[in-house]
Design an enzyme around this catalytic site. Sequence first.
Site, PDB file in Angstrom:
ATOM      1  N   THR A 167      24.216  59.045  10.863  1.00 57.30           N
ATOM      2  CA  THR A 167      23.721  57.668  11.012  1.00 57.30           C
ATOM      3  C   THR A 167      24.905  56.801  11.448  1.00 57.30           C
ATOM      4  O   THR A 167      25.211  56.719  12.624  1.00 57.30           O
ATOM      5  CB  THR A 167      23.062  57.144   9.720  1.00 57.30           C
ATOM      6  OG1 THR A 167      23.942  57.344   8.617  1.00 57.30           O
ATOM      7  CG2 THR A 167      21.747  57.869   9.460  1.00 57.30           C
ATOM      8  N   LYS A 193      26.544  64.755   6.215  1.00 58.81           N
ATOM      9  CA  LYS A 193      26.615  63.430   6.823  1.00 58.81           C
ATOM     10  C   LYS A 193      26.830  62.423   5.717  1.00 58.81           C
ATOM     11  O   LYS A 193      26.406  62.600   4.570  1.00 58.81           O
ATOM     12  CB  LYS A 193      25.366  63.112   7.641  1.00 58.81           C
ATOM     13  CG  LYS A 193      24.068  62.944   6.869  1.00 58.81           C
ATOM     14  CD  LYS A 193      23.828  61.611   6.232  1.00 58.81           C
ATOM     15  CE  LYS A 193      24.041  60.478   7.189  1.00 58.81           C
ATOM     16  NZ  LYS A 193      23.836  59.154   6.508  1.00 58.81           N
ATOM     17  N   THR A 204      24.296  56.925   1.846  1.00 59.43           N
ATOM     18  CA  THR A 204      23.249  57.837   2.330  1.00 59.43           C
ATOM     19  C   THR A 204      23.988  59.081   2.741  1.00 59.43           C
ATOM     20  O   THR A 204      24.587  59.046   3.777  1.00 59.43           O
ATOM     21  CB  THR A 204      22.770  57.070   3.543  1.00 59.43           C
ATOM     22  OG1 THR A 204      22.176  55.938   3.074  1.00 59.43           O
ATOM     23  CG2 THR A 204      21.949  57.908   4.452  1.00 59.43           C
ATOM     24  N   GLU A 291      32.891  54.144   6.236  1.00 56.56           N
ATOM     25  CA  GLU A 291      32.645  53.040   7.167  1.00 56.56           C
ATOM     26  C   GLU A 291      33.842  52.096   7.217  1.00 56.56           C
ATOM     27  O   GLU A 291      34.205  51.481   6.215  1.00 56.56           O
ATOM     28  CB  GLU A 291      31.375  52.301   6.760  1.00 56.56           C
ATOM     29  CG  GLU A 291      30.130  53.123   7.018  1.00 56.56           C
ATOM     30  CD  GLU A 291      28.857  52.498   6.500  1.00 56.56           C
ATOM     31  OE1 GLU A 291      27.787  52.954   6.924  1.00 56.56           O
ATOM     32  OE2 GLU A 291      28.924  51.570   5.670  1.00 56.56           O
ATOM     33  N   ASN A 415      28.058  46.937   7.895  1.00 53.31           N
ATOM     34  CA  ASN A 415      26.950  46.739   6.968  1.00 53.31           C
ATOM     35  C   ASN A 415      26.295  45.381   7.047  1.00 53.31           C
ATOM     36  O   ASN A 415      25.166  45.204   6.619  1.00 53.31           O
ATOM     37  CB  ASN A 415      27.434  47.036   5.546  1.00 53.31           C
ATOM     38  CG  ASN A 415      27.603  48.528   5.331  1.00 53.31           C
ATOM     39  OD1 ASN A 415      26.622  49.245   5.159  1.00 53.31           O
ATOM     40  ND2 ASN A 415      28.833  48.999   5.371  1.00 53.31           N
ATOM     41  N   THR A 420      20.338  45.640  12.496  1.00 54.21           N
ATOM     42  CA  THR A 420      20.212  44.976  13.810  1.00 54.21           C
ATOM     43  C   THR A 420      21.095  45.632  14.842  1.00 54.21           C
ATOM     44  O   THR A 420      21.144  45.202  15.973  1.00 54.21           O
ATOM     45  CB  THR A 420      20.612  43.489  13.672  1.00 54.21           C
ATOM     46  OG1 THR A 420      21.937  43.402  13.152  1.00 54.21           O
ATOM     47  CG2 THR A 420      19.653  42.773  12.767  1.00 54.21           C
TER      48      THR A 420
END
Length: 420
Positions: A167, A193, A204, A291, A415, A420
């Site tokens: 993702t 992942k 996730t 991230e 995040n 979007t």
Amino acid sequence: MSPVPAEAAKSTSDVVVDRKPFAIPGFLVNAVETGMRYRGRPDLALILCENPEGAACGGVFTKNLFEAAPVKISREHLKESGGRVGAVLINAGIANACTGLEGLVRAKRTARLLAERLRLRETSVLVASTGVIGNHIKVETIEARIPELLSNLSPDAWDLVARAIMTTDTRPKVACAEGEIDSSIIRVGGVAKGSGMIAPNMATMLAFICTDVSIEPDTLQEILSQVTDKTFNAITVDGDTSTNDTVLVLASCHPEGAVVGKDEPKKLEFFELLLEAVCRDLAIQIVEDGEGATKTVEIRVIGAPTRDAAMAVAKTVAQSPLVKTAIYGGDANWGRVVAAAGRAGVSFDPDRLSLYFDNLCVFKDGRPLDDEEVEKRATEIFSRPRFRICLDLAAGSEEATVWTCDLTHGYIDINARYRT
């Protein structure tokens, strides 16, 4: 890759783990593009066991109360099938979490559609999803891609599977290892992942590991639970536990694979060693790809009264925003570390705690080492992309390790705009 002999591997550090594509006898895999959320990349993957009786399977799942539909279905199927699994279907981009009864219906229907095409029992098909919470998977879109998914199955397309389950990941995560014991080769390989929403509690994150050994499902489940606590449950990026976290280990029980079980303790122990090494490497890859992350840090706690106490302190330090931002800024702020340790809910004497950055002691018996050279060396260590923070509680003999990353502007950018 040359398999490591059992007598040479006494710990996971002795196992050579490769981050490259692999093949595990008894499994075929593939991935295709559905376009449900992503364009120009695969997002639907399949793991198929060639054994007509199915693979022995162990699974651990999220403990988040908002358990995603695929988690509920897979947990149910794993129980009903007696731990025998023929296939696993995974989609990325849509989590199918918090989707009510309709989400369960859709997850179960995708399992049924694949089972019908493969002539398997529905309960022998597991499903997994990752992506945006609250959105429904598109069953018709998945159904339309199943023929393509089945037409190009391959034993060595794991790199494709690793890309398909991503993702916000910036790179695929693959790991494999081989070992030899009593003239038998044991192979373990897996993909994972995860990049954000990482504080597994089972994580996730998704992980799928395969092996060619012959093992009973209940034994495999027991080993997986132990290994997960030391690997996937010992990482954090942001302290959040996903609704979809799933780790599955499948054993093909291939005729040429080693037979491991409780009556073969040496082989069983060696298999667990290889499995732990692969899982740890995949877990660390998740932290490395956190991230916005620029640094990976090992938080080790020793001298604790119990392992749970050591883990509580390690996780508190690893998840502290103040510690993580100091890591990002290269600020060797020992005060933030000891303050986090002190609020972990663990009883120890603050006047006996010592703190090390790599091998440099910066805090001894409850007092800082007030020295310009120590500060200079500590700052240099904090500038590295990888280093270790070690706390000695001097309160016992137990220890635990957690891996974390820094908290950067990049994490906020990702995040703040995830949907979007």
